[in-house]
Write a protein that holds these residues in place. Sequence first.
Motif, short mmCIF file in Angstrom:
data_model
loop_
_atom_site.label_atom_id
_atom_site.label_comp_id
_atom_site.label_asym_id
_atom_site.label_seq_id
_atom_site.Cartn_x
_atom_site.Cartn_y
_atom_site.Cartn_z
N PHE A 207 49.57 17.51 19.71
CA PHE A 207 48.20 18.02 19.69
C PHE A 207 48.12 19.33 20.47
O PHE A 207 49.03 19.68 21.24
N ARG A 208 47.01 20.03 20.25
CA ARG A 208 46.70 21.24 21.01
C ARG A 208 45.25 21.17 21.47
O ARG A 208 44.38 20.75 20.71
N ILE A 209 45.01 21.58 22.69
CA ILE A 209 43.64 21.74 23.20
C ILE A 209 43.42 23.23 23.38
O ILE A 209 44.14 23.90 24.13
N MET A 210 42.42 23.76 22.69
CA MET A 210 42.16 25.19 22.74
C MET A 210 40.78 25.44 23.33
O MET A 210 39.77 24.97 22.80
N THR A 211 40.76 26.12 24.46
CA THR A 211 39.52 26.44 25.15
C THR A 211 39.03 27.80 24.69
O THR A 211 39.71 28.81 24.87
N LEU A 212 37.84 27.82 24.10
CA LEU A 212 37.29 29.06 23.56
C LEU A 212 36.50 29.83 24.60
O LEU A 212 36.56 31.04 24.67
N HIS A 213 35.73 29.11 25.42
CA HIS A 213 35.04 29.69 26.57
C HIS A 213 34.72 28.58 27.53
O HIS A 213 35.15 27.43 27.34
N GLU A 214 34.01 28.87 28.62
CA GLU A 214 33.83 27.91 29.71
C GLU A 214 33.31 26.55 29.26
O GLU A 214 33.69 25.52 29.81
N SER A 215 32.45 26.52 28.27
CA SER A 215 31.81 25.27 27.89
C SER A 215 32.23 24.77 26.51
O SER A 215 31.59 23.87 25.96
N LYS A 216 33.29 25.33 25.94
CA LYS A 216 33.68 24.91 24.60
C LYS A 216 35.19 24.82 24.46
O LYS A 216 35.92 25.79 24.69
N ALA A 217 35.67 23.62 24.11
CA ALA A 217 37.08 23.41 23.81
C ALA A 217 37.17 22.53 22.58
O ALA A 217 36.29 21.71 22.32
N VAL A 218 38.24 22.71 21.82
CA VAL A 218 38.44 21.90 20.63
C VAL A 218 39.85 21.32 20.67
O VAL A 218 40.75 21.84 21.34
N LEU A 219 40.01 20.24 19.94
CA LEU A 219 41.29 19.56 19.85
C LEU A 219 41.83 19.71 18.44
O LEU A 219 41.10 19.51 17.46
N CYS A 220 43.09 20.08 18.33
CA CYS A 220 43.76 20.12 17.03
C CYS A 220 44.86 19.07 17.03
O CYS A 220 45.81 19.15 17.82
N GLN A 221 44.69 18.08 16.17
CA GLN A 221 45.67 17.00 16.07
C GLN A 221 46.55 17.26 14.86
O GLN A 221 46.05 17.45 13.76
N GLU A 222 47.86 17.25 15.06
CA GLU A 222 48.77 17.54 13.97
C GLU A 222 48.90 16.37 13.01
O GLU A 222 48.99 15.22 13.42
N LYS A 223 48.88 16.71 11.72
CA LYS A 223 49.11 15.72 10.67
C LYS A 223 50.18 16.24 9.72
O LYS A 223 50.66 17.37 9.87
N ALA A 224 50.54 15.43 8.74
CA ALA A 224 51.63 15.80 7.84
C ALA A 224 51.35 17.11 7.11
O ALA A 224 52.24 17.93 6.91
N ILE A 225 50.10 17.31 6.68
CA ILE A 225 49.74 18.57 6.02
C ILE A 225 48.49 19.14 6.67
O ILE A 225 47.38 18.99 6.18
N GLY A 226 48.71 19.75 7.82
CA GLY A 226 47.60 20.44 8.46
C GLY A 226 47.10 19.80 9.73
O GLY A 226 47.42 18.65 10.03
N ASP A 227 46.32 20.56 10.47
CA ASP A 227 45.71 20.08 11.70
C ASP A 227 44.30 19.57 11.42
O ASP A 227 43.58 20.12 10.58
N GLU A 228 43.92 18.53 12.14
CA GLU A 228 42.53 18.08 12.12
C GLU A 228 41.85 18.63 13.36
O GLU A 228 42.31 18.40 14.48
N VAL A 229 40.78 19.37 13.19
CA VAL A 229 40.06 19.97 14.31
C VAL A 229 38.94 19.03 14.74
O VAL A 229 38.11 18.62 13.94
N VAL A 230 38.93 18.70 16.04
CA VAL A 230 37.93 17.80 16.62
C VAL A 230 37.19 18.55 17.71
O VAL A 230 37.82 19.11 18.61
#
Length: 269
Positions: A207-230
């Motif tokens: 997985f990846r956790i990507m912080t966009l700014h102080e109050s916003k972060a998203v999670l990208c979970q790896e799957k067989a064909i692509g990431d699921e963004v949460v």
Amino acid sequence: MPQKPDPLWARWGAELALLRSRAGMTQTDLGRRALLSKSAISSFELGTRTPKVHHAEKLDNALSTDGTLVRLWRNLHKQRQVPDWFLDALMLERSSREIRQYQSILVPGLLQTPDYARTLIRLREPQATDEHVAQLVKGRIGRLPEITPRKPLLWFVVDEIVIKRVVGTPKTMAEQARHIASLVDDGTIRFQVLRETGLHPGICAPFRIMTLHESKAVLCQEKAIGDEVVDDPVKVNKIATLFGAMQAEALSVGESLALLREQQKEFEQ
């Protein structure tokens, strides 16, 4: 009849809208500065009109964004270098102030060398032409240089097997280990290894956790064909806590670097 948005250029339009909002401008304000009509700005942001590179240049100048929109335009214009399913994650990656990634199987894409990436892509797409594979390799290895000028925090935790599994040839792996070590040495990334012995919190999917700014972060979970963004804050925080536990269990950055260099020497023998 309203024109249907183009999914590709709607992504560029979303970035334009975000930059305009951060600058405190209305569409009319931006149009005046860029010598474009309000309707043009609106259609760009909606993705119903395809921008030209000179539009991106005008808008970068008007927003004082130092070429951000031009770089994004060029990357999206050459979207064939990136699988369609990865475009959303790629957009988030380029906007992130922090990227924390756990990988249990392979070297993270941001850190891959051309030979390592080429081997993986060829295995995944055995019938692809050499030209197509070369385009995908170029797109993958070009991601890190694209984001490093902004100096985001890049922190990676990997299972030990990631640096030991031979992908391609020992020479490929020696070059890959050398490349990661150089990125650690120059301060571009932080890199830690979870030893193979015993159980640890990293027994899960990458997985990846990507912080966009102080109050916003998203999670990208790896799957067989692509990431699921949460983007559910509860779920993102839960995985952020898990990543912290992995950091605590892993070797230190210095110890991980020493292990990486030992592995490099083994591959070189």
